[in-house]
Design a protein around this motif. Structure first.
Motif, PDB file in Angstrom:
ATOM      1  N   GLN A  44     -44.831  15.589  -9.644  1.00  0.00           N
ATOM      2  CA  GLN A  44     -43.546  15.165 -10.190  1.00  0.00           C
ATOM      3  C   GLN A  44     -43.433  15.481 -11.679  1.00  0.00           C
ATOM      4  OE1 GLN A  44     -41.029  14.192  -8.392  1.00  0.00           O
ATOM      5  NE2 GLN A  44     -42.127  13.913  -6.485  1.00  0.00           N
ATOM      6  N   GLU A  45     -44.528  15.369 -12.400  1.00  0.00           N
ATOM      7  CA  GLU A  45     -44.502  15.545 -13.851  1.00  0.00           C
ATOM      8  C   GLU A  45     -44.433  17.012 -14.276  1.00  0.00           C
ATOM      9  OE1 GLU A  45     -47.270  14.499 -17.742  1.00  0.00           O
ATOM     10  OE2 GLU A  45     -47.636  13.450 -15.864  1.00  0.00           O
ATOM     11  N   ASP A  48     -40.524  21.254 -12.138  1.00  0.00           N
ATOM     12  CA  ASP A  48     -39.129  20.817 -12.245  1.00  0.00           C
ATOM     13  C   ASP A  48     -38.493  20.770 -10.855  1.00  0.00           C
ATOM     14  OD1 ASP A  48     -38.236  23.441 -11.570  1.00  0.00           O
ATOM     15  OD2 ASP A  48     -38.113  24.020 -13.666  1.00  0.00           O
ATOM     16  N   ASP A  49     -37.250  20.301 -10.785  1.00  0.00           N
ATOM     17  CA  ASP A  49     -36.574  20.130  -9.492  1.00  0.00           C
ATOM     18  C   ASP A  49     -36.515  21.429  -8.693  1.00  0.00           C
ATOM     19  OD1 ASP A  49     -36.129  17.454 -10.007  1.00  0.00           O
ATOM     20  OD2 ASP A  49     -34.111  17.769 -10.790  1.00  0.00           O
ATOM     21  N   GLU A  50     -36.175  22.526  -9.348  1.00  0.00           N
ATOM     22  CA  GLU A  50     -36.055  23.818  -8.666  1.00  0.00           C
ATOM     23  C   GLU A  50     -37.404  24.266  -8.114  1.00  0.00           C
ATOM     24  OE1 GLU A  50     -36.209  27.986  -7.977  1.00  0.00           O
ATOM     25  OE2 GLU A  50     -37.062  27.166  -9.807  1.00  0.00           O
ATOM     26  N   GLU A  51     -38.464  24.083  -8.882  1.00  0.00           N
ATOM     27  CA  GLU A  51     -39.797  24.466  -8.408  1.00  0.00           C
ATOM     28  C   GLU A  51     -40.228  23.614  -7.222  1.00  0.00           C
ATOM     29  OE1 GLU A  51     -41.995  26.044 -12.445  1.00  0.00           O
ATOM     30  OE2 GLU A  51     -41.681  23.883 -12.221  1.00  0.00           O
ATOM     31  N   ARG A  52     -39.983  22.301  -7.300  1.00  0.00           N
ATOM     32  CA  ARG A  52     -40.379  21.403  -6.210  1.00  0.00           C
ATOM     33  C   ARG A  52     -39.690  21.767  -4.896  1.00  0.00           C
ATOM     34  NH1 ARG A  52     -40.429  17.415 -10.504  1.00  0.00           N
ATOM     35  NH2 ARG A  52     -38.290  16.805 -10.027  1.00  0.00           N
ATOM     36  N   GLU A  53     -38.453  22.267  -4.967  1.00  0.00           N
ATOM     37  CA  GLU A  53     -37.725  22.662  -3.754  1.00  0.00           C
ATOM     38  C   GLU A  53     -38.395  23.828  -3.023  1.00  0.00           C
ATOM     39  OE1 GLU A  53     -33.700  23.538  -4.791  1.00  0.00           O
ATOM     40  OE2 GLU A  53     -33.304  21.499  -5.490  1.00  0.00           O
ATOM     41  N   HIS A  54     -39.154  24.649  -3.737  1.00  0.00           N
ATOM     42  CA  HIS A  54     -39.759  25.843  -3.151  1.00  0.00           C
ATOM     43  C   HIS A  54     -41.224  25.654  -2.747  1.00  0.00           C
ATOM     44  CE1 HIS A  54     -36.387  28.580  -3.693  1.00  0.00           C
ATOM     45  NE2 HIS A  54     -36.139  27.913  -4.825  1.00  0.00           N
ATOM     46  N   ALA A  83     -38.981  13.109  -3.389  1.00  0.00           N
ATOM     47  CA  ALA A  83     -38.360  12.758  -4.667  1.00  0.00           C
ATOM     48  C   ALA A  83     -38.942  11.443  -5.157  1.00  0.00           C
ATOM     49  CB  ALA A  83     -36.852  12.642  -4.489  1.00  0.00           C
ATOM     50  N   LYS A  86     -36.648   5.657  -6.688  1.00  0.00           N
ATOM     51  CA  LYS A  86     -35.876   4.944  -7.710  1.00  0.00           C
ATOM     52  C   LYS A  86     -35.673   3.517  -7.216  1.00  0.00           C
ATOM     53  CE  LYS A  86     -33.418   9.033  -9.240  1.00  0.00           C
ATOM     54  NZ  LYS A  86     -32.126   9.700  -9.396  1.00  0.00           N
TER      55      LYS A  86
END
Length: 94
Positions: A44-45, A48-54, A83, A86
């Motif tokens: 998570q740290e 980034d969001d785009e990288e995590r999607e792939h 994700a 929250k």
């Protein structure tokens, strides 16, 4: 002359496998237990969001061989973290 900078070798790691780019190192530790406990936070740290999607997989690997002559061996696949959770504060009507 042998110079050691670590008291014990960092022999385990978690590596993110992507569907559209090269692999990414997420976490390095002294034990499989340490890597299993810490890789999700690093995931998570550092990505980034785009990288995590792939990310298609996360591999747990162990170093096999001498410090200067060896290779990483796949031991298992780890769960790809979702994700971040929250927390919602619940407000009760008085």
């Amino acid at each position: 002359m042998l110079i050691q900078t670590e008291s014990k070798a960092q022999g385990w790691r978690a590596v993110a496998i992507f569907d559209d780019r090269g692999d990414a190192l997420i976490f390095v530790g002294r034990s499989s237990t340490q890597v299993r406990q810490e890789y999700a936070e690093s995931f998570q740290e550092y990505l980034d969001d785009e990288e995590r999607e792939h990310v298609t997989a996360i591999q747990l690997q162990q170093w096999s061989g001498a410090p200067d002559a060896g290779r990483w061996i796949l031991k298992s696949n780890l769960k790809v973290p979702g994700a971040p959770v929250k927390t919602r504060a619940t407000v009760s009507a008085a």
